[in-house]
Scaffold this active site. Sequence first.
Site, PDB file in Angstrom:
ATOM      1  N   CYS A  14      -0.447   0.142  -4.663  1.00  0.00           N
ATOM      2  CA  CYS A  14       0.866  -0.486  -4.723  1.00  0.00           C
ATOM      3  C   CYS A  14       0.652  -1.982  -4.946  1.00  0.00           C
ATOM      4  CB  CYS A  14       1.639  -0.240  -3.424  1.00  0.00           C
ATOM      5  SG  CYS A  14       0.881  -1.028  -1.976  1.00  0.00           S
ATOM      6  N   HIS A  77      -2.120  -4.751   6.608  1.00  0.00           N
ATOM      7  CA  HIS A  77      -1.270  -4.300   7.711  1.00  0.00           C
ATOM      8  C   HIS A  77      -0.824  -5.432   8.625  1.00  0.00           C
ATOM      9  CE1 HIS A  77      -4.215  -0.998   6.768  1.00  0.00           C
ATOM     10  NE2 HIS A  77      -3.080  -0.382   6.547  1.00  0.00           N
ATOM     11  N   GLU A 129      -0.574  -1.500  11.470  1.00  0.00           N
ATOM     12  CA  GLU A 129       0.687  -2.199  11.177  1.00  0.00           C
ATOM     13  C   GLU A 129       1.597  -2.197  12.399  1.00  0.00           C
ATOM     14  OE1 GLU A 129       4.750  -1.479   8.643  1.00  0.00           O
ATOM     15  OE2 GLU A 129       2.883  -0.848   7.684  1.00  0.00           O
ATOM     16  N   SER A 166       6.241   0.592   7.590  1.00  0.00           N
ATOM     17  CA  SER A 166       6.613   0.563   6.171  1.00  0.00           C
ATOM     18  C   SER A 166       6.267   1.846   5.425  1.00  0.00           C
ATOM     19  CB  SER A 166       5.960  -0.634   5.474  1.00  0.00           C
ATOM     20  OG  SER A 166       4.546  -0.502   5.478  1.00  0.00           O
TER      21      SER A 166
END
Length: 282
Positions: A14, A77, A129, A166
């Site tokens: 990503c 993270h 995270e 997320s």
Amino acid sequence: MVKKIIVAQSSGFCWGVRRAFDKVLDVAKNHPEHRPVHTYGPLIHNPQAVTMLEQQGISVLREIPNNIKGTVVIRTHGVPPDERARLKSSGARICDATCPDVGLIQGTVRGHLRKGYFIIIIGHREHPEVTALLGFAEESGACVNSKEEVEALPMGFEKVCVVSQSTQQREKFEELVASIRVKYPSCKVFDTICRSTSMRQEEVRELAGRVDAMVVVGGRNSSNTNRLAEISRESGTPTFFIESDEEISADDFIEASTIGVTAGASTPGWVIERVVKRLKEI
């Protein structure tokens, strides 16, 4: 006999992971004055990617020593505020590669904590995270990942702020938000599932419905990759979760005519290419 291989368009890095990789490689290759370069914990959850960084001289710090020479890269993270402070006091130069989407969640938590909100984080407590987000929530936060954990939360909070890891699965997020609203009707809910995660989950659900088998590529410790495999399995399609092409067995695809391939946000392109090449050889 395999006749067709369909690779999901959203497969692979990503933008947040690509940004982190570009940052750490830029420091290692173009700024000798900032060496040695370390990442605090694995930069991303993919063993092949971490190995590649190690080959570039970028090591992984598991603990924070009192004195650090060179640069420490904060992984995608993020890290809790107290750990960032310890890294800074160690003398290291800090390179922040926290995903901007994760940074926005941290800002939401920090801002609402200052306004007196109790913070509920939907996600896996052991995920880095979430560990970082709980650090931002200080003593006024909790992580939930089931209805039972929601029910176990104490009553009496006048102001409640809800955010999500997320990479959370959307169905799980919506299910738990519904339970939280029953308990805290006036809670403020922020949909913090990143766009890339939502897009991958939607695509794997659609792709799994029109192939004979799915191959999900990524680190076994990758939360978002595990969720892709879960969604694919829920569709009833035979699903093979692998880290590399070496795990592919031709026997698994004897009855498959069309194979779908997807990969997590932390899976390098070269790993996906090797998997596709191996499948084409079958």
